[in-house]
Design an enzyme around this catalytic site. Structure first.
Site, PDB file in Angstrom:
ATOM      1  N   ASP A 123      55.700  83.310 -22.298  1.00  0.00           N
ATOM      2  CA  ASP A 123      55.865  84.062 -23.541  1.00  0.00           C
ATOM      3  C   ASP A 123      57.360  84.223 -23.811  1.00  0.00           C
ATOM      4  O   ASP A 123      58.177  83.386 -23.386  1.00  0.00           O
ATOM      5  CB  ASP A 123      55.107  85.401 -23.450  1.00  0.00           C
ATOM      6  CG  ASP A 123      54.669  85.916 -24.817  1.00  0.00           C
ATOM      7  OD1 ASP A 123      55.526  86.449 -25.557  1.00  0.00           O
ATOM      8  OD2 ASP A 123      53.478  85.791 -25.147  1.00  0.00           O
ATOM      9  N   ASP A 124      57.753  85.266 -24.526  1.00  0.00           N
ATOM     10  CA  ASP A 124      59.148  85.458 -24.936  1.00  0.00           C
ATOM     11  C   ASP A 124      60.049  85.599 -23.700  1.00  0.00           C
ATOM     12  O   ASP A 124      59.587  85.885 -22.601  1.00  0.00           O
ATOM     13  CB  ASP A 124      59.246  86.719 -25.814  1.00  0.00           C
ATOM     14  CG  ASP A 124      60.431  86.681 -26.773  1.00  0.00           C
ATOM     15  OD1 ASP A 124      61.331  85.846 -26.600  1.00  0.00           O
ATOM     16  OD2 ASP A 124      60.446  87.507 -27.709  1.00  0.00           O
TER      17      ASP A 124
ATOM     18  N   ASP B 124      49.243  93.762 -30.404  1.00  0.00           N
ATOM     19  CA  ASP B 124      49.296  93.374 -28.990  1.00  0.00           C
ATOM     20  C   ASP B 124      48.401  94.271 -28.147  1.00  0.00           C
ATOM     21  O   ASP B 124      48.364  95.494 -28.345  1.00  0.00           O
ATOM     22  CB  ASP B 124      50.728  93.548 -28.444  1.00  0.00           C
ATOM     23  CG  ASP B 124      51.667  92.463 -28.920  1.00  0.00           C
ATOM     24  OD1 ASP B 124      51.278  91.634 -29.762  1.00  0.00           O
ATOM     25  OD2 ASP B 124      52.828  92.469 -28.444  1.00  0.00           O
TER      26      ASP B 124
ATOM     27  N   ASP C  60      55.177  83.137 -32.566  1.00  0.00           N
ATOM     28  CA  ASP C  60      55.182  84.542 -32.985  1.00  0.00           C
ATOM     29  C   ASP C  60      55.717  84.659 -34.421  1.00  0.00           C
ATOM     30  O   ASP C  60      56.087  83.647 -35.024  1.00  0.00           O
ATOM     31  CB  ASP C  60      56.048  85.337 -31.992  1.00  0.00           C
ATOM     32  CG  ASP C  60      55.562  86.769 -31.818  1.00  0.00           C
ATOM     33  OD1 ASP C  60      54.910  87.297 -32.730  1.00  0.00           O
ATOM     34  OD2 ASP C  60      55.858  87.366 -30.769  1.00  0.00           O
TER      35      ASP C  60
ATOM     36  N   ARG D 291      46.216  85.223 -33.660  1.00  0.00           N
ATOM     37  CA  ARG D 291      46.086  86.660 -33.453  1.00  0.00           C
ATOM     38  C   ARG D 291      45.847  87.324 -34.801  1.00  0.00           C
ATOM     39  O   ARG D 291      46.461  86.960 -35.792  1.00  0.00           O
ATOM     40  CB  ARG D 291      47.379  87.179 -32.822  1.00  0.00           C
ATOM     41  CG  ARG D 291      47.576  86.752 -31.368  1.00  0.00           C
ATOM     42  CD  ARG D 291      46.820  87.669 -30.432  1.00  0.00           C
ATOM     43  NE  ARG D 291      47.233  89.048 -30.731  1.00  0.00           N
ATOM     44  CZ  ARG D 291      48.412  89.561 -30.392  1.00  0.00           C
ATOM     45  NH1 ARG D 291      49.264  88.863 -29.679  1.00  0.00           N
ATOM     46  NH2 ARG D 291      48.728  90.796 -30.735  1.00  0.00           N
TER      47      ARG D 291
ATOM     48  N   LYS E   1      52.665  78.853 -28.458  1.00  0.00           N
ATOM     49  CA  LYS E   1      52.383  80.146 -29.087  1.00  0.00           C
ATOM     50  C   LYS E   1      53.538  80.459 -30.021  1.00  0.00           C
ATOM     51  O   LYS E   1      54.686  80.539 -29.575  1.00  0.00           O
ATOM     52  CB  LYS E   1      52.243  81.241 -28.017  1.00  0.00           C
ATOM     53  CG  LYS E   1      52.127  82.645 -28.616  1.00  0.00           C
ATOM     54  CD  LYS E   1      51.941  83.724 -27.553  1.00  0.00           C
ATOM     55  CE  LYS E   1      51.993  85.124 -28.185  1.00  0.00           C
ATOM     56  NZ  LYS E   1      51.790  86.194 -27.198  1.00  0.00           N
TER      57      LYS E   1
END
Ligand SMILES: *[C@@H]1O[C@H](CO)[C@@H](O)[C@H](O)[C@H]1NC(C)=O
Ligand SMILES: *[C@@H]1O[C@H](CO)[C@@H](O)[C@H](O)[C@H]1NC(C)=O
Length: 423
Positions: A77-78, A230, A155, A226, A153
């Site tokens: 992820d990030d 979160d 965002d 999504r 992914k």
């Protein structure tokens, strides 16, 4: 009602992203919920976002039964990025935490028989402030393909969530396709175009924006997306997500199907916030929803009773059913939700089913509910072969007119796998 779902799936699939991927909900591991943006590897050598963390998780996924059960993507992820692009404008990993580089890490993951996922953001910066992809979509798609990325992914921080953001995701899907590499595309723009922005409307007040995600675009551009906030490490967080899905269930059920899934966010099973019963409840609902099963837990220290829930083969089979129909809330009895998911095999026009009983109660004892399967619209007169997913592999045959009962623990769940009997 089911006929309607199936018809609407067919209509939507005509415009679906045609990369042949995620025909069942993706399964894997993602670092965000459990490991966040810890970049201090001196103080936290085992938990910081570094190549060592992803190698350790890949080792565990391959050796401890997760890969065999279907969990195949190891996803960053990030916070993996360096603060600057290189002299040719390409993204690069933080050199201290990823000294071997991302290509070497992807090779390591692939050598274990796993697939490798990465994170970027559609805006100018990622949510944590690292370089974003805006104005660099094509070069980033190429870089990811060269590194051997199998899952992206994307965002949606640090960009105005207007219609151009949706068009931009179609553009990114095209760049990914043009690389020739099979890359699952996981999006977040429906969240930023939907519920999230309602709280931050003031930030975008210079422009009139219609805050309504276009799910036709989501289906055309993305393999999963999504829709909501979160997940965090608590039962409250799980129930907030569940309540949001209940409120929007007709819309969400209609847009899910093979190759394009709603993503209610990660499984938090095995962390600090959920009891065993609540973990069974999350697994039950995610299985019924045909949600991506993306764990976020330390696989080095997870307790066996939680691991067992993540590896429950009935729950996984229900989740991975090839029809790919997202289940729905059928009814609520004595504050216990009854969730239904039509699954294969279909016998003489009657679906098989998963039935999830999930308690909204937080009082007392295991409440008993009584019903017939016919009450829920299950019409196979030859009955069903029933397995109680979290109890054992034993089967019993039940008729749709039998008076049945289950006992559901407070904030717990019972998951039934019902295979339609041949007449
Ligand atoms: C790219 O898209 C075409 C059709 O639009 C499809 O046939 C092909 O498989 C896609 N390739 C990849 C790598 O996704
Ligand atoms: C949603 O996107 C589709 C496909 O790009 C487009 O045809 C449609 O007009 C859009 N719907 C809305 C409400 O903007």
């Amino acid at each position: 009602m089911f006929l309607f779902f199936v018809l609407s799936l067919c209509t939507l699939s005509a415009h679906a992203l045609d990369n042949g991927l995620a025909l069942t909900p993706p399964m894997g591991w993602l670092h965000w919920e459990r490991f966040r943006c810890e970049t201090d590897c001196r103080q936290f050598p085992f938990d910081c976002i570094s190549e060592n963390l992803f190698k350790a998780m890949a080792d565990k996924m391959a050796s401890d039964g997760y890969l065999d059960a279907g969990y195949e993507y190891v996803i960053m992820d990030d916070c993996w990025l360096a603060m600057d692009r290189d002299s040719e404008g390409r993204l690069q990993a933080d050199p201290d935490r990823f000294p071997s580089g991302i290509k070497a890490l992807a090779d390591y993951v692939h050598a274990k028989g796993l697939k490798f996922g990465i994170y970027e953001d559609y805006g100018t910066k990622t949510c944590a402030g690292y370089p974003g992809s805006l104005d660099h979509l094509e070069i980033d798609a190429k870089t990811f393909a060269e590194w051997g990325v199998d899952y992206l992914k994307m965002d949606g921080c640090n960009v105005t969530p207007d219609e151009a953001m949706e068009a931009g995701h179609l553009e990114m899907a095209r760049y990914l396709n043009e690389t020739g590499r099979e890359i699952v595309f996981s999006c977040e723009f429906p969240l930023y175009r939907g519920d999230k922005v309602i709280n931050s409307i003031m930030k975008f007040d210079k422009k009139l924006i219609v805050f309504q995600a276009n799910y036709s675009v989501a289906i055309e551009a993305c393999n999963l997306w999504r829709n909501y906030n979160d997940i965090e490490d608590s039962w409250v967080s799980v129930t907030n997500i569940v309540n949001h899905y209940k409120k929007n269930q007709d819309k969400y059920v209609a847009v899910a199907g093979p190759g394009h899934w709603n993503d209610p966010d990660m499984l938090i099973i095995g962390n600090f916030g959920l009891s065993l019963d609540q973990s069974k409840a999350q697994m039950t609902i995610w299985a019924i929803w045909a949600a991506p099963l993306i764990m976020s837990v330390d696989l080095r220290t997870i307790k066996p009773e939680f691991k067992e829930i993540l590896l429950n083969k009935h729950a996984i089979k229900i989740n991975q059913d090839p029809l790919g129909i997202q289940g729905h809330l059928q009814t609520t009895i004595n504050d216990v939700d009854v969730w239904l998911k039509p699954i294969s095999p279909n016998v003489g026009g009657e679906f098989s089913y998963a039935v999830g009983f999930v308690s909204n109660r937080d009082d007392g004892y295991p409440y008993r509910i009584e019903f017939t399967l016919r009450d829920f619209g299950l019409n196979n007169t030859a009955g069903y072969v029933l397995t109680d997913a979290f109890v054992s592999d034993e089967t019993t045959v039940v008729k749709n007119t039998d008076k049945l009962e289950v006992f559901v623990n407070p904030s717990g769940a019972v998951l039934w796998h019902l295979v339609a009997n041949e007449a």
